[in-house]
Write a protein that holds these residues in place. Structure first.
Motif, PDB file in Angstrom:
ATOM      1  N   ASP A   1      45.601  42.495  74.572  1.00 29.73           N
ATOM      2  CA  ASP A   1      46.761  43.315  74.202  1.00 29.73           C
ATOM      3  C   ASP A   1      47.492  42.770  72.976  1.00 29.73           C
ATOM      4  O   ASP A   1      48.637  43.144  72.717  1.00 29.73           O
ATOM      5  N   GLU A   2      46.839  41.908  72.212  1.00 30.47           N
ATOM      6  CA  GLU A   2      47.470  41.287  71.050  1.00 30.47           C
ATOM      7  C   GLU A   2      46.837  41.761  69.745  1.00 30.47           C
ATOM      8  O   GLU A   2      45.714  42.280  69.712  1.00 30.47           O
ATOM      9  N   VAL A   3      47.571  41.511  68.667  1.00 30.93           N
ATOM     10  CA  VAL A   3      47.130  41.836  67.316  1.00 30.93           C
ATOM     11  C   VAL A   3      47.295  40.583  66.459  1.00 30.93           C
ATOM     12  O   VAL A   3      48.312  39.885  66.564  1.00 30.93           O
TER      13      VAL A   3
ATOM     14  N   VAL B   1      42.444  43.462  65.888  1.00 30.71           N
ATOM     15  CA  VAL B   1      43.116  44.204  66.951  1.00 30.71           C
ATOM     16  C   VAL B   1      42.404  43.968  68.276  1.00 30.71           C
ATOM     17  O   VAL B   1      41.170  44.059  68.355  1.00 30.71           O
TER      18      VAL B   1
ATOM     19  N   VAL C   1      44.525  47.310  72.677  1.00 34.09           N
ATOM     20  CA  VAL C   1      45.598  47.772  71.798  1.00 34.09           C
ATOM     21  C   VAL C   1      45.305  49.184  71.302  1.00 34.09           C
ATOM     22  O   VAL C   1      44.182  49.489  70.893  1.00 34.09           O
TER      23      VAL C   1
ATOM     24  N   PHE D   1      47.021  50.853  66.442  1.00 27.36           N
ATOM     25  CA  PHE D   1      46.977  49.972  65.279  1.00 27.36           C
ATOM     26  C   PHE D   1      45.533  49.732  64.879  1.00 27.36           C
ATOM     27  O   PHE D   1      44.634  49.702  65.721  1.00 27.36           O
TER      28      PHE D   1
ATOM     29  N   HIS E   1      52.082  40.671  70.454  1.00 30.38           N
ATOM     30  CA  HIS E   1      51.858  41.719  71.448  1.00 30.38           C
ATOM     31  C   HIS E   1      52.170  43.067  70.799  1.00 30.38           C
ATOM     32  O   HIS E   1      53.076  43.177  69.964  1.00 30.38           O
ATOM     33  N   GLN E   2      51.436  44.082  71.185  1.00 29.21           N
ATOM     34  CA  GLN E   2      51.587  45.384  70.537  1.00 29.21           C
ATOM     35  C   GLN E   2      53.005  45.947  70.636  1.00 29.21           C
ATOM     36  O   GLN E   2      53.441  46.702  69.752  1.00 29.21           O
ATOM     37  N   SER E   3      53.772  45.567  71.659  1.00 33.43           N
ATOM     38  CA  SER E   3      55.138  46.085  71.780  1.00 33.43           C
ATOM     39  C   SER E   3      56.061  45.545  70.699  1.00 33.43           C
ATOM     40  O   SER E   3      57.118  46.127  70.435  1.00 33.43           O
TER      41      SER E   3
END
Length: 376
Positions: free
Chosen positions: A28-30, A71, A75, A78, A148-150
């Motif tokens: 869930d990370e970028v 990505v 995710v 993005f 994190h995508q948020s």
């Protein structure tokens, strides 16, 4: 992956530029290559040990902008090459998040101040494997970071990433306090106490919202001159004039409909409350340990005044940041007047200049090779 990061090893110490190992990216990370990052007074408060919420060593920074390099599988929304602004983290699932108020997310403190991911792991490590905490769920004082995508807001390809990182915190806080918190009516009056980045953002937002009387209060003439340039209809140097008497004079004795305090200084907060007209609303937004004493009947109830709390401008970053970029492009939010750029290596000088008041918003440039299509 080895990254160059500004580490604060203990409370009160300067930033130390160090090579750190960046952990493996989670689904869930970028992975973001940082282009630039604003420096916020919150960073300085943490560096000096002003709160026990953050453990050392830590990589600070939370007003970053950069380019997506990789990505995670989980995710959505993005892709590699996207330009992004980094802001605070939120869960997206609690009642606050689901009703459009992620700045008061149930897990806000854990996600932004714990220094670790949700599973307890660290994203940064020293050469000897000593873990280094992150900040606001990501940390932006580094050449690359895992986010994190948020935390991410995508911006258009023609937006200059060297400039817009501070929209993720300081300018979001000031503008959102007015736009989302106070919601002033067209033609109303407002006084802003303190003309730093947050205060001037609040003042520019008041102009956007159509306030007809915008009063800037500070002790530095140079900042008050800038406030006039950016939309203040009146300025008060509170070292030379009594703000209460001056506001009464400006408003024909009625007081202002709204006020914002960005100083956190108890007597100033009290003045910002006192200058309100009947039915007026104050928003004190500074992070401060100071208190004020209020007679509820005389100072609130009998005059129908209100005091509201507004965190991070009550903004949803993914909505508010593009809105502020648009306001800037339209010439209505000229926050570029408040910034000074520094090479990443000069981070300690930038912090010193900010703390001394000679610079309103320092921005560190991590990627000197970056160019934006909007920059001629």
């Amino acid at each position: 992956m080895i990254v160059k990061a500004a580490v604060v090893n203990a409370a009160g110490e300067d930033y130390t530029l160090s090579d750190l190992t960046l952990s493996e990216m989670q689904p869930d990370e970028v992975l973001v290559k940082m282009v630039a990052s604003g420096m916020c007074m919150s960073d300085e408060t943490i560096r000096k040990g002003g709160t026990s919420s953050v453990a050392f060593p830590v990589v600070l920074g939370h007003e970053g902008s950069g380019i997506v390099e990789k990505v995670g599988d989980a995710v959505k929304g993005f892709k590699v090459g996207d330009q992004v602004v980094l802001s605070y983290a939120y869960c997206g699932q609690c009642p606050s998040c689901q009703t459009g108020h992620p700045s008061v997310c149930d897990d806000w403190m854990t996600l932004n101040f714990s220094g670790v991911r949700e599973d307890g792991s660290h994203t940064f490590h020293k050469e000897d494997n000593t873990p280094v905490g992150n900040f606001y769920g990501h940390s932006s004082f580094t050449s690359h970071t895992l986010v994190h995508q948020s935390n991410l807001t995508k911006v258009d390809a023609d937006a200059d990433l060297r400039l817009i990182g501070p929209l993720g915190c300081g300018f979001l806080t000031g503008s959102g306090t007015v736009i989302n918190g106070l919601k002033p009516e067209v033609g109303s009056s407002i006084a802003v106490f303190g003309t730093g980045a947050v205060g001037l953002a609040a003042m520019m937002a008041a102009k956007i919202q159509g306030c007809s009387t915008i009063i800037a209060v500070d002790i530095h003439d140079s900042r008050l001159e800038l406030a006039k340039k950016l939309g203040a209809t009146h300025v008060i140097n509170s070292k030379l004039e009594d703000p209460l008497e001056k506001v009464k004079e400006i408003t024909a004795g009625r007081g202002v409909n709204y006020s914002v305090d960005t100083t956190g200084v108890s007597p100033v907060i009290k003045t910002a409350l006192t200058v309100l007209a009947k039915g007026g609303v104050i928003a004190p937004v500074a992070v401060s340990r100071n208190n004020i004493e209020i007679n509820l009947t005389a100072e609130l109830t009998m005059s129908s005044k209100s005091m509201i709390g507004v965190v991070m401008g009550d903004g949803v970053p993914q909505l508010s940041i593009p809105q502020l970029v648009k306001f800037y492009q339209e010439g209505r939010f000229p926050f570029n007047e408040l910034v000074k750029f520094y090479p990443f290596d000069d981070i300690n000088q930038a912090a010193q200049d900010s703390a001394g008041g000679s610079v309103i918003k320092p921005i560190l440039i991590m990627d000197e090779s970056y160019t934006a299509s909007s920059v001629k």
